[in-house]
Scaffold this active site. Structure first.
Site, PDB file in Angstrom:
ATOM      1  N   GLY A  13      31.136  29.127 -23.990  1.00 45.81           N
ATOM      2  CA  GLY A  13      31.461  29.535 -25.362  1.00 45.81           C
ATOM      3  C   GLY A  13      30.220  29.476 -26.249  1.00 45.81           C
ATOM      4  O   GLY A  13      30.018  30.326 -27.128  1.00 45.81           O
ATOM      5  N   ASN A  14      29.369  28.481 -25.993  1.00 43.63           N
ATOM      6  CA  ASN A  14      28.141  28.358 -26.784  1.00 43.63           C
ATOM      7  C   ASN A  14      27.154  29.475 -26.455  1.00 43.63           C
ATOM      8  O   ASN A  14      26.416  29.927 -27.322  1.00 43.63           O
ATOM      9  CB  ASN A  14      27.482  26.993 -26.543  1.00 43.63           C
ATOM     10  N   LYS A 133      39.082  13.946 -28.142  1.00 45.89           N
ATOM     11  CA  LYS A 133      38.320  15.133 -28.537  1.00 45.89           C
ATOM     12  C   LYS A 133      38.444  15.397 -30.034  1.00 45.89           C
ATOM     13  O   LYS A 133      39.508  15.767 -30.513  1.00 45.89           O
ATOM     14  CB  LYS A 133      38.866  16.359 -27.788  1.00 45.89           C
TER      15      LYS A 133
HETATM   16  P1  ADP Z   1      28.855  25.719 -22.621  1.00 47.69           P
HETATM   17  O1  ADP Z   1      29.356  26.350 -23.869  1.00 47.69           O
HETATM   18  O2  ADP Z   1      28.198  26.709 -21.711  1.00 47.69           O
HETATM   19  O3  ADP Z   1      29.873  24.868 -21.919  1.00 47.69           O
HETATM   20  P2  ADP Z   1      27.487  23.243 -23.305  1.00 47.69           P
HETATM   21  O4  ADP Z   1      26.653  23.113 -24.529  1.00 47.69           O
HETATM   22  O5  ADP Z   1      28.791  22.552 -23.257  1.00 47.69           O
HETATM   23  O6  ADP Z   1      27.622  24.810 -23.070  1.00 47.69           O
HETATM   24  O7  ADP Z   1      26.654  22.756 -22.032  1.00 47.69           O
HETATM   25  C1  ADP Z   1      25.373  23.280 -21.715  1.00 47.69           C
HETATM   26  C2  ADP Z   1      24.276  22.438 -22.350  1.00 47.69           C
HETATM   27  O8  ADP Z   1      24.183  21.172 -21.711  1.00 47.69           O
HETATM   28  C3  ADP Z   1      22.900  22.981 -22.181  1.00 47.69           C
HETATM   29  O9  ADP Z   1      22.627  24.008 -23.104  1.00 47.69           O
HETATM   30  C4  ADP Z   1      22.019  21.738 -22.410  1.00 47.69           C
HETATM   31  O10 ADP Z   1      21.630  21.654 -23.764  1.00 47.69           O
HETATM   32  C5  ADP Z   1      22.959  20.579 -22.109  1.00 47.69           C
HETATM   33  N1  ADP Z   1      22.541  19.655 -21.042  1.00 47.69           N
HETATM   34  C6  ADP Z   1      22.920  18.364 -20.974  1.00 47.69           C
HETATM   35  N2  ADP Z   1      22.439  17.753 -19.909  1.00 47.69           N
HETATM   36  C7  ADP Z   1      21.705  18.673 -19.230  1.00 47.69           C
HETATM   37  C8  ADP Z   1      20.941  18.634 -18.028  1.00 47.69           C
HETATM   38  N3  ADP Z   1      20.835  17.526 -17.284  1.00 47.69           N
HETATM   39  N4  ADP Z   1      20.312  19.762 -17.637  1.00 47.69           N
HETATM   40  C9  ADP Z   1      20.411  20.890 -18.365  1.00 47.69           C
HETATM   41  N5  ADP Z   1      21.123  20.987 -19.526  1.00 47.69           N
HETATM   42  C10 ADP Z   1      21.763  19.886 -19.958  1.00 47.69           C
HETATM   43 MG    MG Z   2      30.767  23.098 -22.720  1.00 49.95          MG
END
Ligand code: ADP
Ligand code: MG
Length: 319
Positions: A13-14, A133
């Protein structure tokens, strides 16, 4: 499935929000278009793709609008399950129209359909007793008290910023529309499903599903779908090209490949993958690999999907 290579592609979603300060519908449509270009490449290469997506930021916007409209104009508020349904419709529309257009432009005669998807959760899931949450805007102590009394909300206090509603995040048990999805896939239709992890529903015991105020982790639900469909590949498309060890620290190291056992070990260490973002993705992949012996999984960003599928980048997870 008809000898084709099958994949579930979960879109973050992000990752559909290009500019956090200016998250317009047009921007989201453009991000969806870019992601769909890469998915169309996969389809062109012979992959049978089923698409899922997150909705965290989008549901945040819908809720905010609902709150303001209620305050300013006395409009009805939109319950959380309905926010989920709205987001499935709007994001599904952006993905469906874009992918359909791209496929037609490339001469690929394939239909794309969005399924409003409900995800069954256990009404006795321990999460219902421990909502964690945070959703919606911050409230004053008085507002919070009123919500607790009148709406039965669970509320937590945030040290600096005020009070906030919390909802449970139960484990997804079953995709209610599974047969519909399977039927469409078997007819070669690209389905967009389980948006935002699906609308959480419970079965109170009489077989009549009922929506609940909860959120389902879209990575967990996508994993459930990938497991149930026994697809060959589970792709999590997010905002990073690869997963890292010691993410965001000076010791950060990008990972190319992990076995299921290695991923489990690193997840248990608890320091590499942030809770609420990367950790649920790694857990989802572990569950998938444990349930699908021939399965492989990939985490990368949309722009690198093509290169990653050629083995040039992304983080690969293998049995
Ligand atoms: P989505 O909307 O795709 O679920 P999230 O923001 O929930 O996105 O999860 C992806 C994010 O997780 C990445 O953009 C990064 O900032 C973060 N992240 C946390 N830990 C890690 C890691 N070990 N390696 C890479 N990214 C990480
Ligand atoms: Mg996420």
């Amino acid at each position: 499935m008809r000898g084709k290579r099958t994949a579930v592609v979960a879109i973050g979603g992000n990752s559909l929000i290009k500019d956090e300060k200016n998250p317009t519908v047009e921007h989201q449509y453009e991000s969806a278009r870019e992601t769909c270009m890469h998915i169309a490449d996969m389809i062109e290469q012979g992959w049978e793709v089923t698409i899922t997506h997150g909705n965290g930021p989008q549901v945040g916007f819908i809720l905010r609008r609902s709150e303001i409209a209620a305050k300013v104009a006395g409009m009805h508020e939109v319950p959380l399950d309905v926010c989920g349904a709205d987001s499935q419709g709007a994001l599904g529309y952006a993905l469906q129209q874009n992918l359909q257009n791209i496929l037609y432009q490339r001469g690929i005669r394939k239909n794309v359909a969005t399924i409003i998807t409900q995800t069954l959760v256990d009404k006795d899931d321990p999460a219902f007793r421990n909502p964690t949450k945070p959703i919606g805007s911050f409230m004053t102590k008085e507002e919070a008290q009123k919500r607790i009394e009148e709406n039965g909300w669970s509320v937590i206090e945030d040290a600096n910023r005020g009070y906030r509603r919390v909802v449970p995040s139960p484990i997804p048990k079953e995709i209610v529309e599974l047969e519909t999805i399977q039927t469409l896939i078997s007819h070669g239709i690209v389905t967009i499903t389980t948006g935002g992890g699906g609308i959480p529903v419970i079965d109170p015991g009489d077989g009549n599903y009922r929506g609940v105020a909860a959120v389902i982790d879209k990575d967990y639900a996508s994993s459930l779908l990938a497991r149930t469909l026994q697809v060959d590949l589970f792709v999590i498309s997010t905002a990073v090209e690869k997963v890292a060890l010691f993410y965001g620290t000076p010791k950060q190291k990008w990972i190319d490949r992990l076995s299921c056992a290695e991923a489990k070990g690193l997840l248990t260490e608890g320091i590499h993958f942030a809770k609420g973002s990367m950790a649920p993705k790694i857990q989802s992949i572990i569950w998938y690999l444990e349930a699908v012996p021939h399965g492989k999984a990939l985490i990368t960003n949309p722009e690198n999907l093509g290169r990653a599928l050629k083995g040039e980048t992304g983080t690969w997870f293998v049995p």
